[in-house]
Design a protein around this motif. Structure first.
Motif, PDB file in Angstrom:
ATOM      1  N   CYS A 153       0.836  -1.207   0.000  1.00  0.00           N
ATOM      2  CA  CYS A 153       0.000   0.000   0.000  1.00  0.00           C
ATOM      3  C   CYS A 153       0.874   1.261   0.000  1.00  0.00           C
ATOM      4  O   CYS A 153       0.577   2.229  -0.708  1.00  0.00           O
ATOM      5  N   ASN A 154       1.981   1.255   0.758  1.00  0.00           N
ATOM      6  CA  ASN A 154       2.863   2.422   0.787  1.00  0.00           C
ATOM      7  C   ASN A 154       3.669   2.559  -0.494  1.00  0.00           C
ATOM      8  O   ASN A 154       3.961   3.666  -0.938  1.00  0.00           O
ATOM      9  N   LYS A 155       4.034   1.424  -1.109  1.00  0.00           N
ATOM     10  CA  LYS A 155       4.707   1.478  -2.412  1.00  0.00           C
ATOM     11  C   LYS A 155       3.813   2.164  -3.435  1.00  0.00           C
ATOM     12  O   LYS A 155       4.280   2.984  -4.230  1.00  0.00           O
ATOM     13  N   LEU A 156       2.522   1.839  -3.400  1.00  0.00           N
ATOM     14  CA  LEU A 156       1.579   2.437  -4.345  1.00  0.00           C
ATOM     15  C   LEU A 156       1.397   3.930  -4.067  1.00  0.00           C
ATOM     16  O   LEU A 156       1.384   4.746  -4.991  1.00  0.00           O
ATOM     17  N   ILE A 157       1.268   4.303  -2.799  1.00  0.00           N
ATOM     18  CA  ILE A 157       1.147   5.720  -2.441  1.00  0.00           C
ATOM     19  C   ILE A 157       2.379   6.481  -2.926  1.00  0.00           C
ATOM     20  O   ILE A 157       2.269   7.553  -3.528  1.00  0.00           O
TER      21      ILE A 157
END
Length: 180
Positions: free
Chosen positions: A63-67
């Protein structure tokens, strides 16, 4: 994403309470929320073998990689050419007057959300304030040289600060993080 889509996206995310930055200069009683993604400064108690900077551990999670990827893509589309190592995400934070301690050189900031007030206040060499509207607008300044703070606001305000950590960190590292 266009500006409006990114505004909706970034304001819909969940932001944790900042516990790792006890000296964050906010206002009494206000809960500070947010995090950094990219290359981060390692505070002295956690430093190992003299390493002051490292890749942010939060980037282990999808999720943080995508953000991070979406933020980098958005920034590169609307503010091309500026190299940065780190993005600071601030959710409804009102920072008190301060100079950035671990940033070097120019930072670029932008804010999103449904709010009133919340301008960036930057002080010149004579301690005279300039009020800058950063709602859906990029603004660059040297936060490690000039005092700055956030004007009081009402509503939901999320700001992103694109900046560089220590001068010994290669700025090209951000591109490798962006390809995670």
């Amino acid at each position: 994403m266009n500006m409006k889509e990114f505004d909706n996206y970034i304001c819909s995310l969940k932001y944790p309470v900042l516990k790792s930055r006890p000296n964050l200069k906010g206002y009494d009683g206000e809960i500070q929320r947010g995090y950094s993604l990219g290359i981060i400064y390692v505070r002295p108690p956690q430093q190992k073998n003299g390493v002051e900077y490292q890749d942010c551990g939060r980037l282990k999670w999808a999720c943080n990689k995508l953000i991070f990827k979406n933020s980098c893509d958005f920034f590169d589309r609307y503010y091309p050419g500026f190299q940065y190592t780190t993005i600071q995400y601030n959710y409804c934070n009102r920072s008190a007057k301060h100079i950035d301690g671990n940033n070097v050189g120019i930072s670029v900031i932008i804010a999103f959300g449904d709010y009133t007030g919340g301008r960036l206040i930057v002080y010149n060499e004579n301690d005279e304030p300039e009020y800058i509207d950063i709602k859906n607008k990029f603004y660059s300044f040297n936060g490690s040289k000039y005092y700055h703070e956030t004007e009081e606001f009402k509503g939901i305000r999320t700001s992103l600060v694109f900046f560089n950590v220590g001068s010994n960190v290669l700025k090209s590292n951000i591109k490798s993080l962006n390809n995670i």
